[in-house]
Design a protein around this motif. Structure first.
Motif, short mmCIF file in Angstrom:
data_model
loop_
_atom_site.label_atom_id
_atom_site.label_comp_id
_atom_site.label_asym_id
_atom_site.label_seq_id
_atom_site.Cartn_x
_atom_site.Cartn_y
_atom_site.Cartn_z
N GLU A 1 40.69 31.96 48.70
CA GLU A 1 40.29 30.55 48.63
C GLU A 1 40.33 29.99 47.22
O GLU A 1 40.65 28.83 47.02
N VAL A 2 39.97 30.79 46.22
CA VAL A 2 39.88 30.32 44.84
C VAL A 2 40.80 31.16 43.97
O VAL A 2 40.84 32.38 44.08
N PHE A 3 41.53 30.48 43.11
CA PHE A 3 42.41 31.09 42.13
C PHE A 3 42.04 30.58 40.75
O PHE A 3 41.47 29.49 40.62
N SER B 1 38.20 39.89 44.35
CA SER B 1 36.92 40.02 45.04
C SER B 1 35.72 39.70 44.17
O SER B 1 34.64 39.43 44.69
N GLY B 2 35.85 39.76 42.86
CA GLY B 2 34.73 39.43 41.98
C GLY B 2 33.66 40.52 41.91
O GLY B 2 32.58 40.29 41.40
N ASP C 1 42.13 42.90 43.28
CA ASP C 1 42.36 41.76 42.40
C ASP C 1 43.87 41.61 42.22
O ASP C 1 44.59 42.61 42.10
N LEU C 2 44.34 40.36 42.19
CA LEU C 2 45.78 40.08 42.07
C LEU C 2 46.04 39.17 40.89
O LEU C 2 45.30 38.20 40.66
N GLY D 1 48.52 44.30 41.29
CA GLY D 1 47.41 44.48 42.22
C GLY D 1 46.51 45.58 41.70
O GLY D 1 46.97 46.69 41.43
N PHE D 2 45.24 45.25 41.52
CA PHE D 2 44.25 46.20 41.01
C PHE D 2 43.31 46.58 42.14
O PHE D 2 42.38 45.83 42.47
N ALA D 3 43.59 47.73 42.77
CA ALA D 3 42.73 48.23 43.85
C ALA D 3 41.49 48.84 43.20
O ALA D 3 41.60 49.65 42.28
N LYS D 4 40.32 48.42 43.68
CA LYS D 4 39.06 48.88 43.11
C LYS D 4 38.32 49.71 44.15
O LYS D 4 38.38 49.42 45.34
N GLY D 5 37.64 50.72 43.70
CA GLY D 5 36.93 51.60 44.62
C GLY D 5 37.60 52.95 44.65
O GLY D 5 38.21 53.38 43.67
N ASP D 6 37.54 53.60 45.79
CA ASP D 6 38.07 54.94 45.91
C ASP D 6 39.21 54.95 46.91
O ASP D 6 38.96 54.77 48.11
#
Length: 172
Positions: free
Chosen positions: A38-40, A91-92, A99-100, A158-163
């Protein structure tokens, strides 16, 4: 044809910034997230070289992000001098999500048939408060006239966060 893009990007995972368990994400995951976000945050460059960043809404359509702005706003004035932009969304939060970062050039959209389709896409995505008429190659709404820009990606990160965490790059 894939509704998210007109070309298939080269996809790679950067092992320097990725967990050993990570794999490169498919472009379709990133395109789906661009369509849903929704927000960029738009980054443009001022004529004196300083960056300018502002949040905005955008629509993913036909392989490009589309946003609009008043012709006298700072971002429009910057784009008149230098069309290079970065659009970011995500996702913040630190430990989950994707994150893209989209790098490309902003090109004005003037075709009225295309603008009508984009105006409908804004309403479908953001609701009736974001209804625009199309006149003289621009959106017209309660806030006045807005120039519409399309940013077809050159490179997307693309920054995948988490595991597992990982950094995927798509080059077009």
């Amino acid at each position: 044809m894939d509704p998210h893009t007109s070309t298939t990007p080269r996809t790679s995972l950067d092992p320097r910034y990725s967990d050993p368990k990570a794999t490169a994400l498919p472009w379709s995951d990133a395109a789906d997230r661009l369509a849903a976000a929704e927000v960029f945050w738009l980054t443009t460059v001022r004529p004196d070289g300083r960056p300018h960043v502002t949040p905005l809404i955008a629509v993913w359509s036909e392989g490009a992000l589309h946003f609009c702005t008043g012709p006298d706003e700072r971002k429009a004035r910057n784009l008149a001098e230098n069309p290079s932009v970065v659009l970011t969304t995500g996702s913040g939060v630190l430990d989950e999500g994707l994150d893209l970062v989209v790098e490309g050039a902003a090109a004005p959209v003037r075709d009225e048939e295309r603008l009508r389709a984009l105006a409908q896409a804004y309403v479908e995505k953001y609701g009736p408060d974001w209804r625009f008429d199309v006149r003289e190659g621009a959106f017209v709404g309660d806030g006045g006239t807005a120039v519409v820009f399309a940013v077809a990606p050159r490179t997307v990160f693309g920054f995948a966060k988490g595991d597992p965490f990982g950094q995927t790059r798509w080059r077009f």
